[in-house]
Design a protein around this motif. Structure first.
Motif, PDB file in Angstrom:
ATOM      1  N   ARG A   1     -43.020  37.886  57.071  1.00 57.45           N
ATOM      2  CA  ARG A   1     -42.403  37.450  58.327  1.00 57.45           C
ATOM      3  C   ARG A   1     -40.876  37.407  58.186  1.00 57.45           C
ATOM      4  O   ARG A   1     -40.140  37.889  59.036  1.00 57.45           O
ATOM      5  N   GLU A   2     -40.390  36.843  57.073  1.00 56.65           N
ATOM      6  CA  GLU A   2     -38.952  36.750  56.847  1.00 56.65           C
ATOM      7  C   GLU A   2     -38.297  38.116  56.691  1.00 56.65           C
ATOM      8  O   GLU A   2     -37.162  38.324  57.107  1.00 56.65           O
ATOM      9  N   ASN A   3     -39.014  39.063  56.077  1.00 55.47           N
ATOM     10  CA  ASN A   3     -38.468  40.402  55.854  1.00 55.47           C
ATOM     11  C   ASN A   3     -38.830  41.379  56.965  1.00 55.47           C
ATOM     12  O   ASN A   3     -38.492  42.560  56.876  1.00 55.47           O
ATOM     13  N   ALA A   4     -39.527  40.880  57.984  1.00 53.77           N
ATOM     14  CA  ALA A   4     -39.953  41.706  59.124  1.00 53.77           C
ATOM     15  C   ALA A   4     -40.669  42.973  58.650  1.00 53.77           C
ATOM     16  O   ALA A   4     -40.343  44.083  59.059  1.00 53.77           O
ATOM     17  N   CYS A   5     -41.631  42.784  57.768  1.00 49.19           N
ATOM     18  CA  CYS A   5     -42.400  43.935  57.292  1.00 49.19           C
ATOM     19  C   CYS A   5     -43.890  43.624  57.385  1.00 49.19           C
ATOM     20  O   CYS A   5     -44.293  42.492  57.600  1.00 49.19           O
ATOM     21  N   THR A   6     -44.680  44.647  57.230  1.00 55.56           N
ATOM     22  CA  THR A   6     -46.135  44.496  57.265  1.00 55.56           C
ATOM     23  C   THR A   6     -46.716  45.096  55.997  1.00 55.56           C
ATOM     24  O   THR A   6     -46.003  45.705  55.203  1.00 55.56           O
ATOM     25  N   GLY A   7     -47.989  44.941  55.834  1.00 59.73           N
ATOM     26  CA  GLY A   7     -48.649  45.487  54.659  1.00 59.73           C
ATOM     27  C   GLY A   7     -48.819  44.436  53.588  1.00 59.73           C
ATOM     28  O   GLY A   7     -48.457  43.279  53.753  1.00 59.73           O
ATOM     29  N   ARG A   8     -49.340  44.869  52.476  1.00 53.27           N
ATOM     30  CA  ARG A   8     -49.582  43.948  51.377  1.00 53.27           C
ATOM     31  C   ARG A   8     -48.269  43.612  50.693  1.00 53.27           C
ATOM     32  O   ARG A   8     -47.517  44.493  50.282  1.00 53.27           O
ATOM     33  N   PHE A   9     -47.988  42.334  50.574  1.00 55.30           N
ATOM     34  CA  PHE A   9     -46.732  41.873  49.999  1.00 55.30           C
ATOM     35  C   PHE A   9     -46.578  42.311  48.550  1.00 55.30           C
ATOM     36  O   PHE A   9     -45.524  42.720  48.115  1.00 55.30           O
ATOM     37  N   TRP A  10     -47.658  42.220  47.772  1.00 52.40           N
ATOM     38  CA  TRP A  10     -47.570  42.519  46.347  1.00 52.40           C
ATOM     39  C   TRP A  10     -47.788  43.998  46.047  1.00 52.40           C
ATOM     40  O   TRP A  10     -47.683  44.403  44.903  1.00 52.40           O
ATOM     41  N   GLU A  11     -48.098  44.816  47.049  1.00 52.11           N
ATOM     42  CA  GLU A  11     -48.507  46.190  46.779  1.00 52.11           C
ATOM     43  C   GLU A  11     -47.448  46.980  46.034  1.00 52.11           C
ATOM     44  O   GLU A  11     -46.259  46.922  46.314  1.00 52.11           O
ATOM     45  N   GLY A  12     -47.884  47.680  45.031  1.00 49.84           N
ATOM     46  CA  GLY A  12     -47.011  48.542  44.263  1.00 49.84           C
ATOM     47  C   GLY A  12     -46.093  47.827  43.286  1.00 49.84           C
ATOM     48  O   GLY A  12     -45.442  48.471  42.474  1.00 49.84           O
ATOM     49  N   ARG A  13     -46.029  46.524  43.326  1.00 47.63           N
ATOM     50  CA  ARG A  13     -45.085  45.820  42.457  1.00 47.63           C
ATOM     51  C   ARG A  13     -45.722  45.365  41.154  1.00 47.63           C
ATOM     52  O   ARG A  13     -45.044  45.234  40.154  1.00 47.63           O
ATOM     53  N   TYR A  14     -46.995  45.066  41.175  1.00 46.26           N
ATOM     54  CA  TYR A  14     -47.635  44.494  40.001  1.00 46.26           C
ATOM     55  C   TYR A  14     -48.887  45.284  39.659  1.00 46.26           C
ATOM     56  O   TYR A  14     -49.552  45.838  40.517  1.00 46.26           O
ATOM     57  N   ARG A  15     -49.170  45.317  38.386  1.00 46.24           N
ATOM     58  CA  ARG A  15     -50.411  45.953  37.952  1.00 46.24           C
ATOM     59  C   ARG A  15     -50.955  45.203  36.748  1.00 46.24           C
ATOM     60  O   ARG A  15     -50.234  44.452  36.102  1.00 46.24           O
ATOM     61  N   CYS A  16     -52.189  45.445  36.466  1.00 38.76           N
ATOM     62  CA  CYS A  16     -52.857  44.763  35.378  1.00 38.76           C
ATOM     63  C   CYS A  16     -53.154  45.779  34.284  1.00 38.76           C
ATOM     64  O   CYS A  16     -53.566  46.903  34.570  1.00 38.76           O
ATOM     65  N   GLN A  17     -52.904  45.388  33.055  1.00 43.35           N
ATOM     66  CA  GLN A  17     -53.188  46.280  31.939  1.00 43.35           C
ATOM     67  C   GLN A  17     -53.704  45.450  30.775  1.00 43.35           C
ATOM     68  O   GLN A  17     -53.116  44.416  30.440  1.00 43.35           O
ATOM     69  N   ALA A  18     -54.772  45.901  30.172  1.00 39.74           N
ATOM     70  CA  ALA A  18     -55.336  45.198  29.022  1.00 39.74           C
ATOM     71  C   ALA A  18     -54.437  45.404  27.804  1.00 39.74           C
ATOM     72  O   ALA A  18     -53.955  46.508  27.566  1.00 39.74           O
ATOM     73  N   LEU A  19     -54.198  44.342  27.072  1.00 43.96           N
ATOM     74  CA  LEU A  19     -53.424  44.419  25.828  1.00 43.96           C
ATOM     75  C   LEU A  19     -54.436  44.434  24.691  1.00 43.96           C
ATOM     76  O   LEU A  19     -54.956  43.399  24.292  1.00 43.96           O
ATOM     77  N   LEU A  20     -54.696  45.623  24.180  1.00 39.53           N
ATOM     78  CA  LEU A  20     -55.832  45.813  23.286  1.00 39.53           C
ATOM     79  C   LEU A  20     -55.536  45.588  21.811  1.00 39.53           C
ATOM     80  O   LEU A  20     -56.458  45.521  20.999  1.00 39.53           O
ATOM     81  N   ASN A  21     -54.261  45.507  21.435  1.00 34.82           N
ATOM     82  CA  ASN A  21     -53.944  45.283  20.021  1.00 34.82           C
ATOM     83  C   ASN A  21     -52.617  44.545  19.904  1.00 34.82           C
ATOM     84  O   ASN A  21     -51.945  44.295  20.909  1.00 34.82           O
ATOM     85  N   ASP A  22     -52.248  44.215  18.664  1.00 37.87           N
ATOM     86  CA  ASP A  22     -51.020  43.447  18.442  1.00 37.87           C
ATOM     87  C   ASP A  22     -49.772  44.201  18.887  1.00 37.87           C
ATOM     88  O   ASP A  22     -48.830  43.606  19.414  1.00 37.87           O
TER      89      ASP A  22
END
Length: 110
Positions: A40-61
């Motif tokens: 609302r403040e940025n006058a935009c639509t769509g998913r707020f978090w889209e494209g900014r964050y992702r999940c990745q497994a940390l499989l080793n040290d």
């Protein structure tokens, strides 16, 4: 009145108990109002978090260390701080502040 209505329905009680113990449900309830307000403040639509964050497994040290370095360097890359020693709220700064100078002079046992 609403609590009595919910308490009278065993299916609703089970549903609410399940939701209250669910971290994903809590995060959804937390993030949704924030995202709506930001959109609302940025006058935009769509998913707020889209494209900014992702999940990745940390499989080793090595992956864990790379992730830690990436996170600790974010304030420096963003220009918020000059270097790791002045980068508040990072684990790297905390470790730097707790270094014992005497330990730096000792040879590493091989």
């Amino acid at each position: 009145m609403r609590a009595a209505y919910i308490a009278a329905d065993p299916a609703k009680v089970a549903l609410y108990r399940d939701r209250l113990s669910s971290l994903p449900w809590f995060m959804r309830c937390l993030n949704e109002p924030i995202a709506r307000r930001a959109n609302r403040e940025n006058a935009c639509t769509g998913r707020f978090w889209e494209g900014r964050y992702r999940c990745q497994a940390l499989l080793n040290d090595a992956a864990l260390l790379a992730c830690m370095a990436y996170v600790d360097l974010n304030p420096v890359r963003a220009g918020i701080s000059q270097d790791l020693a002045t980068s508040e709220h990072t684990s790297a700064r905390r470790r730097l502040l707790n270094i014992d100078p005497e330990q730096l002079l000792k040879p590493v046992a091989g």
